[in-house]
Design an enzyme around this catalytic site. Sequence first.
Site, PDB file in Angstrom:
ATOM      1  N   LEU A 126     -12.289   4.248  -5.377  1.00 11.76           N
ATOM      2  CA  LEU A 126     -12.499   3.873  -3.987  1.00 11.76           C
ATOM      3  C   LEU A 126     -12.370   2.356  -3.947  1.00 11.76           C
ATOM      4  O   LEU A 126     -12.965   1.662  -4.779  1.00 11.76           O
ATOM      5  CB  LEU A 126     -13.890   4.292  -3.495  1.00 11.76           C
ATOM      6  CG  LEU A 126     -14.115   5.786  -3.229  1.00 11.76           C
ATOM      7  CD1 LEU A 126     -15.584   6.047  -2.915  1.00 11.76           C
ATOM      8  CD2 LEU A 126     -13.231   6.282  -2.091  1.00 11.76           C
ATOM      9  N   ASP A 127     -11.590   1.829  -3.002  1.00 14.15           N
ATOM     10  CA  ASP A 127     -11.402   0.385  -2.987  1.00 14.15           C
ATOM     11  C   ASP A 127     -12.692  -0.323  -2.569  1.00 14.15           C
ATOM     12  O   ASP A 127     -13.676   0.303  -2.170  1.00 14.15           O
ATOM     13  CB  ASP A 127     -10.208  -0.029  -2.123  1.00 14.15           C
ATOM     14  CG  ASP A 127     -10.369   0.340  -0.651  1.00 14.15           C
ATOM     15  OD1 ASP A 127     -11.511   0.321  -0.160  1.00 14.15           O
ATOM     16  OD2 ASP A 127      -9.359   0.624   0.006  1.00 14.15           O
ATOM     17  N   LYS A 128     -12.688  -1.631  -2.681  1.00 10.32           N
ATOM     18  CA  LYS A 128     -13.899  -2.423  -2.481  1.00 10.32           C
ATOM     19  C   LYS A 128     -14.542  -2.161  -1.124  1.00 10.32           C
ATOM     20  O   LYS A 128     -15.781  -2.082  -1.010  1.00 10.32           O
ATOM     21  CB  LYS A 128     -13.562  -3.911  -2.625  1.00 10.32           C
ATOM     22  CG  LYS A 128     -14.756  -4.839  -2.460  1.00 10.32           C
ATOM     23  CD  LYS A 128     -14.330  -6.299  -2.599  1.00 10.32           C
ATOM     24  CE  LYS A 128     -15.514  -7.241  -2.362  1.00 10.32           C
ATOM     25  NZ  LYS A 128     -15.103  -8.663  -2.455  1.00 10.32           N
TER      26      LYS A 128
END
Length: 268
Positions: A126-128
């Site tokens: 999951l991206d930041k």
Amino acid sequence: MGERRQPQKLREREKAGADAGGKRVTLPRALSKLGYCSRTQAERLIADGRVAVDGRIIRNLDAWVDLQSAKLAVDGAMIAAEAKIYLMLNKPRGLLTTRHDPEERPTVYDCLKEFDIPHLSPVGRLDKASEGLLLFTNDTEFAQTLLDPITHVTKTYHVQVNRVMDAESLAEMTYGIRHDGEVLAATAARLLRSGDRNSWIEVELDEGRNRQIRRMLEATGAECLRLVRVAIGGLKLGELPKGSVRALTEAELRDLKRRTGMERTGRN
């Protein structure tokens, strides 16, 4: 898991060996299946002459070993299969999905400090700016199978956008949107609720392209304000508090393995 895909012929040979009822795999995969390290890390160890099979140093990356009978050692220390661990985290926004960050920014491993488990890796990313359900395991075969697009295990997201999404835009997301030379499509997209200026939608994907939902929304003229993964297959985030971790139940793990086909093939 960030591992290099095996050449197709080698994958087919390993599958043939497994289908024949044996446990013969290549040496890098043996180290991976035992939970010692990733295949890429195993290849480095083998090339450096640090891996022995039945007391003999092996440098051939394509060497075959029988997991049921071979005795494997790294730097002279015998290795055995680690207990398989399966955890789920409710990832907070702002954390990187990586073990080490050169800039020393917060990572998801800050939430796992109480779990002193070697070789525990996230299943996908999951991206930041994204939140929600993130799996961790030391079972590399399970992770690779769950991530393989051919298994079509659905991931469900709740997404807040900066406008009220109309039926035409939602339909466009499922029909397919061309963005930067790729055709991106959701398996389902529906409106959950809306206000005067924004709305929440539910989006289902059976593949994971880079920033896929955000890119599809951009193509429809909408901006993603929040993105929360709420389910993987039948596994739901539920009421797990943000930043908290728990082990999967036997029923949850069995359901995921059934959806990937691992249960049918008898793989543990």
